[in-house]
Design a protein around this motif. Structure first.
Motif, PDB file in Angstrom:
ATOM      1  N   ASN A  10     -38.139  44.090 -53.932  1.00  0.00           N
ATOM      2  CA  ASN A  10     -38.976  44.485 -55.071  1.00  0.00           C
ATOM      3  C   ASN A  10     -38.989  43.415 -56.156  1.00  0.00           C
ATOM      4  OD1 ASN A  10     -36.328  44.876 -55.847  1.00  0.00           O
ATOM      5  ND2 ASN A  10     -36.798  46.627 -57.174  1.00  0.00           N
ATOM      6  N   GLY A  11     -38.452  42.222 -55.853  1.00  0.00           N
ATOM      7  CA  GLY A  11     -38.479  41.120 -56.800  1.00  0.00           C
ATOM      8  C   GLY A  11     -39.803  40.374 -56.767  1.00  0.00           C
ATOM      9  N   PHE A  12     -39.922  39.333 -57.570  1.00  0.00           N
ATOM     10  CA  PHE A  12     -41.177  38.590 -57.667  1.00  0.00           C
ATOM     11  C   PHE A  12     -41.566  37.976 -56.322  1.00  0.00           C
ATOM     12  CE2 PHE A  12     -43.140  34.349 -58.745  1.00  0.00           C
ATOM     13  CZ  PHE A  12     -44.413  34.852 -58.938  1.00  0.00           C
ATOM     14  N   ARG A  34     -32.096  47.085 -55.150  1.00  0.00           N
ATOM     15  CA  ARG A  34     -31.124  47.861 -55.927  1.00  0.00           C
ATOM     16  C   ARG A  34     -31.630  49.283 -56.150  1.00  0.00           C
ATOM     17  NH1 ARG A  34     -26.911  46.557 -59.414  1.00  0.00           N
ATOM     18  NH2 ARG A  34     -27.348  44.348 -59.111  1.00  0.00           N
ATOM     19  N   ARG A  35     -32.900  49.391 -56.529  1.00  0.00           N
ATOM     20  CA  ARG A  35     -33.516  50.708 -56.701  1.00  0.00           C
ATOM     21  C   ARG A  35     -34.999  50.601 -56.367  1.00  0.00           C
ATOM     22  NH1 ARG A  35     -32.345  48.765 -61.743  1.00  0.00           N
ATOM     23  NH2 ARG A  35     -30.325  49.811 -61.681  1.00  0.00           N
ATOM     24  N   VAL A  36     -35.545  51.634 -55.788  1.00  0.00           N
ATOM     25  CA  VAL A  36     -36.959  51.654 -55.438  1.00  0.00           C
ATOM     26  C   VAL A  36     -37.774  51.879 -56.705  1.00  0.00           C
ATOM     27  CG1 VAL A  36     -38.753  52.828 -54.115  1.00  0.00           C
ATOM     28  CG2 VAL A  36     -36.487  52.483 -53.109  1.00  0.00           C
ATOM     29  N   PRO A  37     -38.780  51.034 -56.970  1.00  0.00           N
ATOM     30  CA  PRO A  37     -39.590  51.205 -58.174  1.00  0.00           C
ATOM     31  C   PRO A  37     -40.259  52.577 -58.226  1.00  0.00           C
ATOM     32  CG  PRO A  37     -40.021  49.079 -57.151  1.00  0.00           C
ATOM     33  CD  PRO A  37     -39.187  49.862 -56.192  1.00  0.00           C
ATOM     34  N   GLY A  49     -28.429  50.088 -54.036  1.00  0.00           N
ATOM     35  CA  GLY A  49     -27.556  49.828 -55.167  1.00  0.00           C
ATOM     36  C   GLY A  49     -27.134  48.370 -55.214  1.00  0.00           C
ATOM     37  N   ASP A  50     -25.908  48.131 -55.645  1.00  0.00           N
ATOM     38  CA  ASP A  50     -25.364  46.780 -55.768  1.00  0.00           C
ATOM     39  C   ASP A  50     -25.164  46.192 -54.376  1.00  0.00           C
ATOM     40  OD1 ASP A  50     -23.911  44.483 -56.238  1.00  0.00           O
ATOM     41  OD2 ASP A  50     -22.769  45.363 -57.883  1.00  0.00           O
ATOM     42  N   LEU A  51     -25.940  45.179 -54.035  1.00  0.00           N
ATOM     43  CA  LEU A  51     -25.854  44.586 -52.696  1.00  0.00           C
ATOM     44  C   LEU A  51     -24.478  44.007 -52.410  1.00  0.00           C
ATOM     45  CD1 LEU A  51     -29.290  42.775 -52.283  1.00  0.00           C
ATOM     46  CD2 LEU A  51     -28.345  44.520 -50.767  1.00  0.00           C
TER      47      LEU A  51
END
Length: 313
Positions: A10-12, A34-37, A49-51
């Protein structure tokens, strides 16, 4: 069909890559973040969560290729007590934890999205992939340390490793330095950057994702380091004018000599900012082109147009 795990989905960069892989006939992708938008649904994007603490065994069954694009990136106003230690925890220890899980699951290839900062942040000749690393900032240092750990793990286990080092990545809604540049032009602020004759390599989001996809199954990519770029270098002045043109706005550039700007930045304690705007950082992508038979599919002008045509939709 090649099964892929993608972190930072979900990053750029990760979100664009995830979308392209989802619609690719050769690949089956599972995205981790980490979390689903909010408002996003579907069975192929998962919050873990925290990878750095995540157990990915549930997702790794049958996976052929692991693409690791998640990272702790540049943070302008860092609020943690020890930024260097946090970069190390996330980008080095976290990456190695994921890679070890990939090895245990029988993953064949691990693609690591690193940074051109591993080579350095300024140069007088274009960087090549085989240059001696010279990271100058904590983020780049953590990426270099992660590269070394992954290289050792790959040598010990036989898992193929592909390292990609992109320079500044631009695209629709890009964060960081490109996003700041866009905001300056949007505000119509006159900028004293009309006489800068440096050369900088950038990479458009579509060119970078195209390169990553090429590395998924290309035989020659195994155990190689590749530098990314558009194949067109621009000065800061040229970039600002090109962005303004793509936005349909005036660039409002004032031709102040670079030496005057450098002096002023030094007095104000802004040497790092001046270096990014005034210094050169060129990347030679000859190895990437030849070994992978790859050509950046999108020109700089077209890439910049896409930034703002998408933004207006």
């Amino acid at each position: 069909m090649t099964k892929i795990i993608l972190t930072g989905a979900n990053g750029f960069v990760g979100s664009r890559l995830f979308s392209q892989l989802e619609h690719h006939p050769k690949f089956q992708v599972v995205g981790l973040c980490r979390r689903v938008p909010q408002g996003v649904s579907g069975s192929t994007l998962h919050a873990v969560g925290d990878l750095q603490q995540a157990d990915l065994s549930t997702f790794l069954t049958g996976v052929d290729v692991f693409i690791h694009s998640a990272a702790r990136a540049h943070i302008m106003r860092d609020e943690v007590a020890d930024p260097l230690a946090e970069y190390h925890r996330v980008n080095v220890e976290g990456t190695l934890s994921l890679a070890r899980q990939a090895v245990a699951a029988g993953v064949k290839r691990f693609i690591f999205i690193s940074s051109i900062g591993v080579n350095g942040n300024i140069n007088t000749r274009p960087f090549i992939a085989d240059d001696q690393p010279n990271p100058a900032e904590p983020y780049a240092q953590s990426k270099w340390e992660a590269e070394q750990c992954l290289t050792q793990l790959a040598a010990e286990t036989g898992m193929e490793l592909v390292i990609i080092r992109p320079p500044l990545v631009y695209g629709p809604f890009a964060p960081g330095n490109f996003g700041s540049l866009v905001r300056w032009i949007e505000k119509g602020v006159p900028l004293p950057l009309g006489a800068i004759h440096n050369k900088r390599t950038l990479v458009g989001i579509d060119n970078l994702t195209d390169l990553i996809i090429r590395c998924i199954d290309h035989p020659a990519a195994a155990n190689q380091v590749f530098l990314a770029g558009d194949g067109e270098d621009l000065s800061t002045t040229q970039l600002l004018r090109s962005v303004a043109k793509a936005m349909g706005r005036p660039s409002r550039l004032i031709p102040v000599p670079a030496v005057v700007l450098q002096l002023g930045a030094t007095v104000l304690g802004k040497k790092a900012v001046a270096q990014r705007l005034l210094g050169s950082l060129q990347v030679d992508i000859s190895k990437t082109r030849h070994l992978l038979d790859w050509t950046p599919p999108v020109s700089v002008d077209e890439g910049l147009k896409r930034c703002f045509s998408i933004s207006k939709d």
